[in-house]
Enzyme design. Structure first.
Site, PDB file in Angstrom:
ATOM      1  N   ASN A   1       0.857  -1.196   0.000  1.00  0.00           N
ATOM      2  CA  ASN A   1       0.000   0.000   0.000  1.00  0.00           C
ATOM      3  C   ASN A   1       0.888   1.238   0.000  1.00  0.00           C
ATOM      4  O   ASN A   1       2.115   1.132   0.006  1.00  0.00           O
ATOM      5  CB  ASN A   1      -0.963  -0.025   1.193  1.00  0.00           C
TER       6      ASN A   1
ATOM      7  N   ALA B   1       1.389   1.555  11.677  1.00  0.00           N
ATOM      8  CA  ALA B   1       1.600   0.854  10.405  1.00  0.00           C
ATOM      9  C   ALA B   1       0.299   0.653   9.642  1.00  0.00           C
ATOM     10  O   ALA B   1      -0.762   0.441  10.237  1.00  0.00           O
ATOM     11  CB  ALA B   1       2.239  -0.514  10.674  1.00  0.00           C
TER      12      ALA B   1
ATOM     13  N   ASP C   1      -4.362  -5.919   5.053  1.00  0.00           N
ATOM     14  CA  ASP C   1      -5.436  -6.695   5.671  1.00  0.00           C
ATOM     15  C   ASP C   1      -5.431  -8.151   5.199  1.00  0.00           C
ATOM     16  O   ASP C   1      -5.881  -9.036   5.906  1.00  0.00           O
ATOM     17  CB  ASP C   1      -6.792  -6.056   5.361  1.00  0.00           C
TER      18      ASP C   1
ATOM     19  N   PRO D   1      -3.422 -11.400  10.601  1.00  0.00           N
ATOM     20  CA  PRO D   1      -3.767 -11.123  12.002  1.00  0.00           C
ATOM     21  C   PRO D   1      -3.850  -9.611  12.211  1.00  0.00           C
ATOM     22  O   PRO D   1      -3.128  -8.856  11.566  1.00  0.00           O
ATOM     23  CB  PRO D   1      -2.588 -11.718  12.782  1.00  0.00           C
ATOM     24  N   ASP D   2      -4.729  -9.187  13.088  1.00  0.00           N
ATOM     25  CA  ASP D   2      -4.823  -7.766  13.420  1.00  0.00           C
ATOM     26  C   ASP D   2      -3.919  -7.509  14.629  1.00  0.00           C
ATOM     27  O   ASP D   2      -4.183  -7.987  15.741  1.00  0.00           O
ATOM     28  CB  ASP D   2      -6.278  -7.399  13.728  1.00  0.00           C
TER      29      ASP D   2
ATOM     30  N   PHE E   1      -4.238   3.845  14.761  1.00  0.00           N
ATOM     31  CA  PHE E   1      -4.514   4.866  13.750  1.00  0.00           C
ATOM     32  C   PHE E   1      -5.651   4.358  12.877  1.00  0.00           C
ATOM     33  O   PHE E   1      -5.817   3.147  12.719  1.00  0.00           O
ATOM     34  CB  PHE E   1      -3.267   5.140  12.895  1.00  0.00           C
TER      35      PHE E   1
ATOM     36  N   LYS F   1     -13.974   1.567  15.699  1.00  0.00           N
ATOM     37  CA  LYS F   1     -12.693   0.857  15.722  1.00  0.00           C
ATOM     38  C   LYS F   1     -12.128   0.768  17.146  1.00  0.00           C
ATOM     39  O   LYS F   1     -11.514  -0.218  17.533  1.00  0.00           O
ATOM     40  CB  LYS F   1     -11.691   1.600  14.818  1.00  0.00           C
TER      41      LYS F   1
ATOM     42  N   LYS G   1     -11.216  -2.926  18.436  1.00  0.00           N
ATOM     43  CA  LYS G   1      -9.804  -3.325  18.605  1.00  0.00           C
ATOM     44  C   LYS G   1      -9.331  -3.263  20.056  1.00  0.00           C
ATOM     45  O   LYS G   1      -8.187  -3.594  20.352  1.00  0.00           O
ATOM     46  CB  LYS G   1      -8.926  -2.436  17.735  1.00  0.00           C
TER      47      LYS G   1
HETATM   48  N1  CTP Z   1      -3.877  -2.702  12.228  1.00  0.00           N
HETATM   49  C1  CTP Z   1      -3.123  -3.749  12.721  1.00  0.00           C
HETATM   50  N2  CTP Z   1      -3.118  -4.949  12.090  1.00  0.00           N
HETATM   51  C2  CTP Z   1      -3.880  -5.151  11.004  1.00  0.00           C
HETATM   52  C3  CTP Z   1      -4.655  -4.093  10.475  1.00  0.00           C
HETATM   53  C4  CTP Z   1      -4.632  -2.881  11.124  1.00  0.00           C
HETATM   54  O1  CTP Z   1      -2.453  -3.568  13.740  1.00  0.00           O
HETATM   55  N3  CTP Z   1      -3.864  -6.326  10.408  1.00  0.00           N
HETATM   56  C5  CTP Z   1      -3.889  -1.436  12.961  1.00  0.00           C
HETATM   57  C6  CTP Z   1      -3.261  -0.291  12.233  1.00  0.00           C
HETATM   58  O2  CTP Z   1      -1.879  -0.176  12.531  1.00  0.00           O
HETATM   59  C7  CTP Z   1      -4.055   0.884  12.776  1.00  0.00           C
HETATM   60  C8  CTP Z   1      -5.424   0.303  13.076  1.00  0.00           C
HETATM   61  O3  CTP Z   1      -5.206  -1.077  13.172  1.00  0.00           O
HETATM   62  O4  CTP Z   1      -3.524   1.330  13.994  1.00  0.00           O
HETATM   63  C9  CTP Z   1      -6.503   0.620  12.077  1.00  0.00           C
HETATM   64  O5  CTP Z   1      -6.260   0.068  10.856  1.00  0.00           O
HETATM   65  P1  CTP Z   1      -7.298   0.220   9.620  1.00  0.00           P
HETATM   66  O6  CTP Z   1      -6.667  -0.425   8.463  1.00  0.00           O
HETATM   67  O7  CTP Z   1      -7.768   1.622   9.500  1.00  0.00           O
HETATM   68  O8  CTP Z   1      -8.519  -0.581  10.162  1.00  0.00           O
HETATM   69  P2  CTP Z   1      -9.206  -1.863   9.646  1.00  0.00           P
HETATM   70  O9  CTP Z   1      -9.476  -2.699  10.835  1.00  0.00           O
HETATM   71  O10 CTP Z   1      -8.435  -2.456   8.541  1.00  0.00           O
HETATM   72  O11 CTP Z   1     -10.587  -1.310   9.133  1.00  0.00           O
HETATM   73  P3  CTP Z   1     -11.050  -0.818   7.686  1.00  0.00           P
HETATM   74  O12 CTP Z   1      -9.942  -1.115   6.720  1.00  0.00           O
HETATM   75  O13 CTP Z   1     -12.254  -1.569   7.477  1.00  0.00           O
HETATM   76  O14 CTP Z   1     -11.284   0.649   7.845  1.00  0.00           O
END
Ligand code: CTP
Length: 406
Positions: free
Chosen positions: A215, A279, A283, A311-312, A330, A344, A348
């Site tokens: 990205n 970061a 996804d 993984p998130d 973020f 969010k 989270k």
């Molecule tokens: N993040 C993370 N691990 C992931 C995806 C996101 O730690 N696999 C963290 C990012 O670093 C950021 C936050 O989650 O701090 C939000 O990420 P974002 O991409 O905006 O949220 P998503 O959960 O992907 O939601 P969406 O794309 O549907 O807006």
């Protein structure tokens, strides 16, 4: 005003390098007062250190003349920074345990000043669980610990444990003394003794040996936050995806490529007082990265690209047994910014979500307009350079951490 260092030299073969360190510090106009442990005196003489520091060199706590002239409590507090170099496994163990059985360790227990330890020892002693446990304890107690160098040791073995070069130690001392917290000691504005964990940049998810999913994140905002946290005195671990940015001064950087590597590096860096997940983690990753370059078959059919969720990392920290006291995420949004950020926050398990509108050229650009979304409400900051967002955020983090009981 001249900055003052209290240099504690403990006994190891690297003790002789303290002479060069003193010379380099004096060249930088830093005053040095030295304390030698008994075993250090076997490697370097009080006379040579005295000549270089142009000061009395302190040794035995029970020297009555010295005690009359200057009490050990006073000695420990007249400096701006206490440096233990070289720090042997033995003195690190005593420091971690709060043992005070000679002048050096008594000073370390009595001081109210920041402490920098520069370990030097045999590679096996360095990797011993007891030493690593002591180092973890010292870091948790707010002691700055420099990483030793890798290489050939005096004893003939190879590995980690060599004293860093005096030039590198002098530079670290200069950096610590230049931190704004040394000039204006605001009780709330400093992150001294705190560990801040930051992720930054994109992740790359391989499709085959030559292609990957990526990205547009540049890593600039995360790197600026890491730099601001280090300036505020924190120990900073920056887990960075693939970006072309220099490592900010005083930051421990771990480079990773994929989301799964980023998660592993983040978990390995725990515990932390605060984690700021900046970061732009991918996804999805490919279900199976191909070993060989994928070939088009000319059939016009959709590409055989199955994706699975990554993984998130933020959400994993949100429910982690070692969850940092302050967890910040973020959110890159293009519409209904505050509303999505609020959702969010809950999803989270974060304390704050920094929502930024990425409908403009935020990604890769130098400015950012953010909203801080917390359970207490929403704070909107005007558009400002990413460096300024970082400073303001770190100030807010320092206040939040100092308001929390440990
Ligand atoms: N993040 C993370 N691990 C992931 C995806 C996101 O730690 N696999 C963290 C990012 O670093 C950021 C936050 O989650 O701090 C939000 O990420 P974002 O991409 O905006 O949220 P998503 O959960 O992907 O939601 P969406 O794309 O549907 O807006």
């Amino acid at each position: 005003m001249t900055k003052r260092v209290l240099l504690i030299v403990s006994g190891g073969i690297a003790a002789y390098k303290s002479l060069e360190l003193v010379r380099l510090l004096r060249k930088r106009k830093i005053a040095v007062r030295a304390v030698l442990t008994d075993s250090a005196e076997k490697f370097v003489t009080p006379l040579s250190l005295g000549v270089l520091t142009e000061d009395h060199v302190y040794g035995d706590m029970f020297d009555l003349k010295e005690e009359r002239e200057i009490g050990h409590i006073q000695l420990s507090r007249q400096a701006d920074l206490v440096v233990v170099a070289p720090a042997t496994a033995n003195i690190l163990a005593k420091m971690a345990g709060g043992i005070a059985d000679n002048l050096a360790t008594t000073l370390l227990l009595a001081t109210d000043k920041p402490v920098l330890a520069v370990p030097a020892m045999n590679v096996r002693m360095w990797h011993h669980v007891a030493t690593q446990r002591n180092l973890a304890q010292l870091r948790a107690d707010g002691v700055h610990v420099m990483e030793p160098d890798d290489g050939e040791m005096a004893c003939g073995e190879f590995g980690k444990g060599r004293l860093p070069e005096p030039e590198a130690i002098a530079a670290e001392i200069e950096r610590l003394l230049a931190l704004p917290v040394f000039d204006k000691l605001e009780p709330n504005g400093s992150l001294l003794g705190k560990h801040i964990l930051i992720t930054a940049g994109p992740t790359h998810e391989p499709i085959d040996p030559v292609r990957y999913i990526a990205n547009r994140s540049s890593g600039k905002q995360g790197f600026a936050i890491a730099a601001a946290a280090a300036r505020a005195g924190a120990r900073v671990t920056l887990v960075a995806g693939p970006v072309h940015l220099p490592t900010p001064a005083g930051v421990d950087r771990i480079d990773v490529e994929t989301a799964r590597e980023m998660l592993a590096a983040v978990e390995a860096a725990l515990p932390a007082d605060a984690a700021i997940m900046v970061a732009a983690v991918a996804d999805w990753r490919t279900a199976d990265a191909a070993d060989q370059k994928l070939k088009k078959d000319g059939s016009g059919k959709p590409a055989p690209l199955a994706l699975v969720e990554n993984p998130d990392i933020l959400a994993t920290l949100g429910r982690h047994v070692q969850r940092p006291a302050l967890l910040i995420g973020f959110a890159a949004e293009t519409q209904k910014i505050a509303e999505h950020a609020q959702a969010k926050l809950a999803k989270k398990g974060a304390d704050w979500i920094i929502a930024n509108d990425v409908s403009g050229d935020v990604m890769g650009g130098d400015a950012n307009a953010v909203q801080i979304v917390t359970a207490a409400g929403i704070e909107s900051w005007p558009v400002m350079p990413k460096g300024q967002v970082a400073d303001k955020l770190i100030e807010k983090v320092a206040h939040a951490l100092s308001a929390r009981p440990d």
